[in-house]
Write a protein that holds these residues in place. Sequence first.
Motif, PDB file in Angstrom:
ATOM      1  N   GLN A   1      -3.748 -18.349   9.392  1.00  0.00           N
ATOM      2  CA  GLN A   1      -4.403 -18.102   8.112  1.00  0.00           C
ATOM      3  C   GLN A   1      -3.572 -17.113   7.308  1.00  0.00           C
ATOM      4  N   PRO A   2      -3.220 -17.452   6.066  1.00  0.00           N
ATOM      5  CA  PRO A   2      -2.454 -16.494   5.258  1.00  0.00           C
ATOM      6  C   PRO A   2      -3.317 -15.301   4.869  1.00  0.00           C
ATOM      7  N   ILE A   3      -2.668 -14.201   4.591  1.00  0.00           N
ATOM      8  CA  ILE A   3      -3.355 -12.974   4.188  1.00  0.00           C
ATOM      9  C   ILE A   3      -3.250 -12.839   2.679  1.00  0.00           C
ATOM     10  N   GLU A   4      -4.382 -12.646   2.045  1.00  0.00           N
ATOM     11  CA  GLU A   4      -4.390 -12.346   0.614  1.00  0.00           C
ATOM     12  C   GLU A   4      -4.188 -10.841   0.469  1.00  0.00           C
ATOM     13  N   VAL A   5      -3.082 -10.446  -0.113  1.00  0.00           N
ATOM     14  CA  VAL A   5      -2.768  -9.033  -0.250  1.00  0.00           C
ATOM     15  C   VAL A   5      -3.096  -8.588  -1.667  1.00  0.00           C
ATOM     16  N   SER A   6      -3.803  -7.485  -1.755  1.00  0.00           N
ATOM     17  CA  SER A   6      -4.157  -6.930  -3.054  1.00  0.00           C
ATOM     18  C   SER A   6      -2.986  -6.087  -3.551  1.00  0.00           C
ATOM     19  N   PHE A   7      -2.290  -6.609  -4.523  1.00  0.00           N
ATOM     20  CA  PHE A   7      -1.161  -5.895  -5.116  1.00  0.00           C
ATOM     21  C   PHE A   7      -1.300  -6.092  -6.616  1.00  0.00           C
ATOM     22  N   GLN A   8      -1.673  -5.046  -7.322  1.00  0.00           N
ATOM     23  CA  GLN A   8      -1.990  -5.137  -8.738  1.00  0.00           C
ATOM     24  C   GLN A   8      -0.734  -5.402  -9.578  1.00  0.00           C
ATOM     25  N   PRO A   9      -0.919  -6.070 -10.745  1.00  0.00           N
ATOM     26  CA  PRO A   9       0.235  -6.267 -11.637  1.00  0.00           C
ATOM     27  C   PRO A   9       0.871  -4.921 -11.981  1.00  0.00           C
ATOM     28  N   ASN A  10       2.154  -4.894 -11.938  1.00  0.00           N
ATOM     29  CA  ASN A  10       2.955  -3.701 -12.255  1.00  0.00           C
ATOM     30  C   ASN A  10       2.734  -2.535 -11.288  1.00  0.00           C
ATOM     31  N   GLN A  11       2.041  -2.764 -10.183  1.00  0.00           N
ATOM     32  CA  GLN A  11       1.836  -1.698  -9.200  1.00  0.00           C
ATOM     33  C   GLN A  11       3.154  -1.424  -8.483  1.00  0.00           C
ATOM     34  N   VAL A  12       3.445  -0.160  -8.301  1.00  0.00           N
ATOM     35  CA  VAL A  12       4.627   0.265  -7.565  1.00  0.00           C
ATOM     36  C   VAL A  12       4.186   1.375  -6.617  1.00  0.00           C
ATOM     37  N   ILE A  13       4.523   1.220  -5.337  1.00  0.00           N
ATOM     38  CA  ILE A  13       4.259   2.270  -4.356  1.00  0.00           C
ATOM     39  C   ILE A  13       5.554   3.047  -4.207  1.00  0.00           C
ATOM     40  N   ARG A  14       5.473   4.333  -4.501  1.00  0.00           N
ATOM     41  CA  ARG A  14       6.670   5.173  -4.560  1.00  0.00           C
ATOM     42  C   ARG A  14       6.750   6.133  -3.364  1.00  0.00           C
ATOM     43  N   SER A  15       7.895   6.755  -3.234  1.00  0.00           N
ATOM     44  CA  SER A  15       8.172   7.698  -2.160  1.00  0.00           C
ATOM     45  C   SER A  15       7.049   8.733  -2.030  1.00  0.00           C
ATOM     46  N   GLY A  16       6.603   8.921  -0.779  1.00  0.00           N
ATOM     47  CA  GLY A  16       5.565   9.893  -0.481  1.00  0.00           C
ATOM     48  C   GLY A  16       4.153   9.340  -0.575  1.00  0.00           C
ATOM     49  N   GLU A  17       3.969   8.170  -1.197  1.00  0.00           N
ATOM     50  CA  GLU A  17       2.628   7.609  -1.341  1.00  0.00           C
ATOM     51  C   GLU A  17       2.224   6.867  -0.069  1.00  0.00           C
ATOM     52  N   SER A  18       0.907   6.827   0.161  1.00  0.00           N
ATOM     53  CA  SER A  18       0.397   6.029   1.273  1.00  0.00           C
ATOM     54  C   SER A  18      -0.411   4.877   0.681  1.00  0.00           C
ATOM     55  N   HIS A  19      -0.434   3.773   1.414  1.00  0.00           N
ATOM     56  CA  HIS A  19      -1.161   2.586   0.954  1.00  0.00           C
ATOM     57  C   HIS A  19      -1.290   1.643   2.143  1.00  0.00           C
ATOM     58  N   PRO A  20      -2.442   0.971   2.285  1.00  0.00           N
ATOM     59  CA  PRO A  20      -2.595   0.031   3.409  1.00  0.00           C
ATOM     60  C   PRO A  20      -1.533  -1.076   3.436  1.00  0.00           C
ATOM     61  N   ASN A  21      -1.073  -1.510   2.270  1.00  0.00           N
ATOM     62  CA  ASN A  21      -0.046  -2.556   2.234  1.00  0.00           C
ATOM     63  C   ASN A  21       1.276  -2.094   2.838  1.00  0.00           C
ATOM     64  N   LEU A  22       1.483  -0.790   2.919  1.00  0.00           N
ATOM     65  CA  LEU A  22       2.722  -0.298   3.514  1.00  0.00           C
ATOM     66  C   LEU A  22       2.805  -0.627   5.001  1.00  0.00           C
ATOM     67  N   PHE A  23       1.663  -0.659   5.707  1.00  0.00           N
ATOM     68  CA  PHE A  23       1.698  -1.058   7.111  1.00  0.00           C
ATOM     69  C   PHE A  23       2.228  -2.489   7.232  1.00  0.00           C
ATOM     70  N   LEU A  24       1.759  -3.369   6.351  1.00  0.00           N
ATOM     71  CA  LEU A  24       2.233  -4.760   6.371  1.00  0.00           C
ATOM     72  C   LEU A  24       3.719  -4.831   6.012  1.00  0.00           C
ATOM     73  N   ALA A  25       4.109  -4.108   4.965  1.00  0.00           N
ATOM     74  CA  ALA A  25       5.516  -4.114   4.551  1.00  0.00           C
ATOM     75  C   ALA A  25       6.403  -3.547   5.657  1.00  0.00           C
ATOM     76  N   GLN A  26       5.957  -2.465   6.293  1.00  0.00           N
ATOM     77  CA  GLN A  26       6.742  -1.872   7.379  1.00  0.00           C
ATOM     78  C   GLN A  26       6.857  -2.842   8.553  1.00  0.00           C
ATOM     79  N   GLY A  27       5.786  -3.567   8.848  1.00  0.00           N
ATOM     80  CA  GLY A  27       5.841  -4.578   9.909  1.00  0.00           C
ATOM     81  C   GLY A  27       6.835  -5.682   9.582  1.00  0.00           C
ATOM     82  N   MET A  28       6.805  -6.154   8.333  1.00  0.00           N
ATOM     83  CA  MET A  28       7.756  -7.201   7.935  1.00  0.00           C
ATOM     84  C   MET A  28       9.183  -6.679   7.987  1.00  0.00           C
TER      85      MET A  28
END
Length: 187
Positions: free
Chosen positions: A84-111
Motif C-alpha cells: 500500500q502506498p503512503i500518502e505523505v502530507s507535504f504542503q505546497p512550497n513547504q521546505v524543511i530546513r536545517s535544525g527542524e524536526s518533522h515526521p516526514n524526516l524519518f521517512l526521508a532518512q529511511g529512504m
Amino acid sequence: MRPPESFIAQPVRSLQTMLRVIAESNELQPSVVPDGIYGSNTMGAVSSFQRRRGLPVTGVADQATWEAIVADYEPALILVGEAQPIEVSFQPNQVIRSGESHPNLFLAQGMLMVLSLAYGTITPPGMTGILDIPTAQSLMSFQELNLLPMTGDLDRITWYNLARHYPLAARLLTVEKEKRIPSEDNV
C-alpha cells in the motif's frame, strides 16, 4: 494478471483467479490458470482448498466453498500484491530546513539510508526525525546526483526524486540479500 473487472459475469475465471492468488501466498494450495474452464485442474485445486479448510471435499465450488475462498482471497491479495502506498502530507512550497524536526524526516532518512546502502554514493543519515548535519549532508549528496540545487533542505522536488529512486534501490538490496542467503537446496 487481468484487472478484477474483466472477470465480471465469469464465475469460473473469478474462482480460478482467487485460487491462483491464494496459491501465491500458500504453497499448500495448487495453482490454476484462469482460463474459464472448470476442468480437472480447477476441480483438484477446489478439492485441495476444501480439504485444508475442513469442508466436504467434492471438487465443486458450492456456496460454502465459494465464501471460504473469498474469505482467503482478500488477505492473500494483500500478501502477494503491491504494498500500500503512503500518502505523505507535504504542503505546497513547504521546505524543511536545517535544525527542524518533522515526521516526514524519518521517512526521508529511511529512504536516504536505503539509497546509501544500495549505491554507496550517498552519505548515510542518522534516523532522528531532525534535519541534522548528517541528514543535510545526505540530502546534499542526493541532490547533487540528481542535478538539484544542493541546499541540504528537504523540499517537494527533493522528496519527489527520493520517492522515485527509493523503490529501485530497495529492490536492489532485496535481490542482493537473497543472493547471499543460501537456499535449502544448497545447504
